[in-house]
Design an enzyme around this catalytic site. Structure first.
Site, PDB file in Angstrom:
ATOM      1  N   TYR A 143       0.860  -1.188   0.000  1.00  0.00           N
ATOM      2  CA  TYR A 143       0.000   0.000   0.000  1.00  0.00           C
ATOM      3  C   TYR A 143       0.894   1.235   0.000  1.00  0.00           C
ATOM      4  O   TYR A 143       1.843   1.323   0.789  1.00  0.00           O
ATOM      5  CB  TYR A 143      -0.899  -0.002   1.235  1.00  0.00           C
ATOM      6  CG  TYR A 143      -1.781   1.217   1.379  1.00  0.00           C
ATOM      7  CD1 TYR A 143      -1.517   2.182   2.354  1.00  0.00           C
ATOM      8  CD2 TYR A 143      -2.878   1.408   0.543  1.00  0.00           C
ATOM      9  CE1 TYR A 143      -2.319   3.296   2.491  1.00  0.00           C
ATOM     10  CE2 TYR A 143      -3.695   2.523   0.672  1.00  0.00           C
ATOM     11  CZ  TYR A 143      -3.412   3.473   1.649  1.00  0.00           C
ATOM     12  OH  TYR A 143      -4.207   4.577   1.785  1.00  0.00           O
ATOM     13  N   ASP A 238       9.414   2.985  -0.889  1.00  0.00           N
ATOM     14  CA  ASP A 238       8.402   3.648  -0.083  1.00  0.00           C
ATOM     15  C   ASP A 238       8.686   3.344   1.385  1.00  0.00           C
ATOM     16  O   ASP A 238       8.325   2.284   1.888  1.00  0.00           O
ATOM     17  CB  ASP A 238       6.995   3.156  -0.487  1.00  0.00           C
ATOM     18  CG  ASP A 238       5.924   3.829   0.352  1.00  0.00           C
ATOM     19  OD1 ASP A 238       4.731   3.566   0.108  1.00  0.00           O
ATOM     20  OD2 ASP A 238       6.281   4.595   1.275  1.00  0.00           O
ATOM     21  N   LYS A 266       5.013   9.406   8.502  1.00  0.00           N
ATOM     22  CA  LYS A 266       4.835   8.829   9.846  1.00  0.00           C
ATOM     23  C   LYS A 266       5.839   9.365  10.872  1.00  0.00           C
ATOM     24  O   LYS A 266       5.707  10.481  11.363  1.00  0.00           O
ATOM     25  CB  LYS A 266       4.836   7.307   9.747  1.00  0.00           C
ATOM     26  CG  LYS A 266       3.620   6.770   8.941  1.00  0.00           C
ATOM     27  CD  LYS A 266       3.604   5.271   8.857  1.00  0.00           C
ATOM     28  CE  LYS A 266       2.569   4.783   7.865  1.00  0.00           C
ATOM     29  NZ  LYS A 266       1.207   4.727   8.439  1.00  0.00           N
TER      30      LYS A 266
HETATM   31  P1  KE4 Z   1      -0.711   8.446   4.338  1.00  0.00           P
HETATM   32  O1  KE4 Z   1      -1.255   9.114   3.080  1.00  0.00           O
HETATM   33  O2  KE4 Z   1      -1.765   7.620   5.039  1.00  0.00           O
HETATM   34  O3  KE4 Z   1       0.025   9.400   5.261  1.00  0.00           O
HETATM   35  O4  KE4 Z   1       0.434   7.411   3.888  1.00  0.00           O
HETATM   36  C1  KE4 Z   1       0.124   6.429   2.949  1.00  0.00           C
HETATM   37  C2  KE4 Z   1       1.135   5.297   3.055  1.00  0.00           C
HETATM   38  C3  KE4 Z   1       2.133   5.212   2.110  1.00  0.00           C
HETATM   39  N1  KE4 Z   1       3.071   4.226   2.154  1.00  0.00           N
HETATM   40  C4  KE4 Z   1       3.049   3.300   3.145  1.00  0.00           C
HETATM   41  C5  KE4 Z   1       4.090   2.226   3.161  1.00  0.00           C
HETATM   42  C6  KE4 Z   1       2.051   3.349   4.155  1.00  0.00           C
HETATM   43  O5  KE4 Z   1       2.040   2.403   5.133  1.00  0.00           O
HETATM   44  C7  KE4 Z   1       1.070   4.353   4.109  1.00  0.00           C
HETATM   45  C8  KE4 Z   1      -0.055   4.446   5.135  1.00  0.00           C
HETATM   46  N2  KE4 Z   1      -0.153   3.361   6.057  1.00  0.00           N
HETATM   47  C9  KE4 Z   1      -1.465   3.111   6.616  1.00  0.00           C
HETATM   48  C10 KE4 Z   1      -1.365   1.991   7.653  1.00  0.00           C
HETATM   49  N3  KE4 Z   1      -0.907   0.774   7.135  1.00  0.00           N
HETATM   50  C11 KE4 Z   1      -2.084   4.329   7.202  1.00  0.00           C
HETATM   51  C12 KE4 Z   1      -3.295   4.077   8.062  1.00  0.00           C
HETATM   52  C13 KE4 Z   1      -4.574   4.474   7.372  1.00  0.00           C
HETATM   53  O6  KE4 Z   1      -4.688   4.308   6.140  1.00  0.00           O
HETATM   54  O7  KE4 Z   1      -5.471   4.949   8.110  1.00  0.00           O
END
Ligand code: KE4
Length: 427
Positions: A143, A238, A266
């Site tokens: 993701y 990523d 994060k």
């Molecule tokens: P955000 O747009 O949510 O800040 O980041 C996206 C993203 C991009 N790349 C990786 C490897 C990520 O894990 C994420 C976001 N992770 C999720 C949890 N696995 C965020 C939690 C959510 O979607 O509410």
């Protein structure tokens, strides 16, 4: 008596789709009513009923120093007192850019944004602008946020809902994304031999954390680097999740793989909206206002968010920070595994740095398919049973877990004891 969580959830569902502002929070995968948190301190969070939990989600990774670390809160207060945002450059953004480039050797230049989605979306656009090519490769179960071209067989919340590909993504966009199997070096080799000259970028989670945790195979990492180099494709690591989570140099330092671009988020925001992308100067110079690849953001580099990130990145540089974090995560996964074995429960666990994966399976999964064959229902039962023991795990079998420097050995032992009680009565 109705729980305040339930009351808040009932009311929220009237005004917010699913009652949440991000799908994975809805507990749809594990069932039940999501917890509404009102306070966090160190390794603990309190829900709307004032019930305290040991927290292994940590806002999905950012709270690596624990909730409300006094130095982070003070930095935010001090920055806020000077101004909440200017839409103009500030010295703190320069300090953050220089620190990121110091900590991550692959970073020659960097741009700050407000979310991991923005970081990955822009890194893809940049790679396309730099190479003049359109095709991208990602891996099933990974993701990278919710931009159209990356919501194809995605992980995390998208996987949770059994709709790995989102509706609303035009076929014309999705068809530019080739999805391969994580850890399958041979499959990657075949894709490059068939269409290497069309590939703008390969984007990958160097440790997959959105289909539960999958550790990378060495030959997979080597294939990623060598094939991108050979065919002129941009390798995007990523590290939104793994950056400053698995080591001070992220997964790129932990495994010794040098990306062309890297995305971050994060931990570098310390819980506030700060993220980044960066890498080779010759690629980054294609970005507006220098080059023709456009990207912008009202809140990019917001001084209050950057203050939280700088304070957090100061804490993680303390001697022994990552050794202790990894030790805590290992103590947890080994303790849970031993307890399950003692009680004959088909369960295993692993950790990489300060992140971990729990699986109701006899063997550690090494691929998306193997993760999908783990017993999801068993995880869901375990999740709720641990909630009953005041332990908050990620509310999905398809997420990684996180420890913080605020967790103590006693917290870990209490968590293992809670699991042991559950496993001893496991049917
Ligand atoms: P955000 O747009 O949510 O800040 O980041 C996206 C993203 C991009 N790349 C990786 C490897 C990520 O894990 C994420 C976001 N992770 C999720 C949890 N696995 C965020 C939690 C959510 O979607 O509410």
């Amino acid at each position: 008596m109705t729980s305040h969580n339930q009351e808040l959830f009932d009311a929220s569902q009237k005004r917010i789709p699913g009652g949440v502002n991000s799908p994975v929070r809805a507990f749809r995968s594990v069932g039940g009513t999501p917890l509404f948190f009102k306070r966090g301190q160190g390794a603990y969070v309190w829900d709307a009923d004032d019930k305290r939990y040991i927290d292994y989600v940590g806002s999905w990774g950012p709270m690596i120093a624990g909730h409300c670390h006094p130095e982070v809160v003070r930095a935010v207060q001090d920055a806020a007192a000077q101004g909440l945002g200017f839409g103009a450059p500030t010295a703190s953004e320069l300090e953050m850019a220089e620190l990121l480039c110091k900590l991550l050797p692959s970073l020659e230049m960097v741009r700050l944004v407000s979310s991991g989605t923005e970081a990955t979306m822009t890194a893809i656009r940049l790679a396309r602008g730099y190479t003049g090519r359109s095709r991208i490769i990602k891996f099933e179960g990974c993701y990278h946020g919710h931009s159209d071209g990356l919501l194809v067989k995605a992980g995390s919340g998208a996987l949770t809902f059994g709709q790995p590909s989102s509706s609303g993504v035009p076929a014309e966009i999705a068809k530019l994304t080739t999805v391969l199997d994580y850890n399958d070096a041979a499959g990657l080799e075949r894709a490059f031999s068939e269409m290497g000259s069309e590939i703008a970028a390969v984007i990958v989670e160097p440790v997959a954390g959105n289909m539960n945790l999958i550790a990378p195979k060495r030959e997979f990492l080597d294939a990623l680097r060598n094939l991108c180099t050979r065919h002129g494709a941009v390798l995007i690591l990523d590290e939104v999740m793994t950056g400053f989570r698995v080591s001070l140099q992220g997964a790129q330092g932990y495994y010794g793989i040098k990306p062309d671009l890297v995305t971050l988020g994060k931990v570098m925001g310390g819980g506030l909206p700060a993220a980044a992308f960066g890498g080779k100067k010759e690629i980054m110079q294609c970005l507006a206002p220098l080059g023709a690849v456009y990207q912008a953001g009202t809140l990019s580099g917001n001084p209050v968010a950057v203050a939280a990130g700088l304070a957090t990145l100061k804490l993680v540089q303390e001697p022994g920070f990552y050794e202790r974090l990894a030790r805590l995560a290992k103590q947890l996964t080994e303790g849970l595994s031993m307890s399950a074995k003692k009680h004959g429960v088909a369960f295993c666990a692993q950790s990489v740095g300060g992140m971990f994966g729990l699986y109701f399976s006899d063997a550690l999964p090494e691929s998306y398919g193997e993760v999908m064959s783990c017993d999801k229902e068993a995880f869901n039962r375990f999740f709720h049973a641990m909630l009953g023991q005041d332990v908050y795990l990620a509310p999905s079998a398809f997420e990684a877990g996180f420890v913080s420097s605020a967790h103590t050995e006693a917290d870990i032992e209490a968590t293992i004891a809670a699991a042991d009680k559950i496993f001893s009565a496991w049917k």
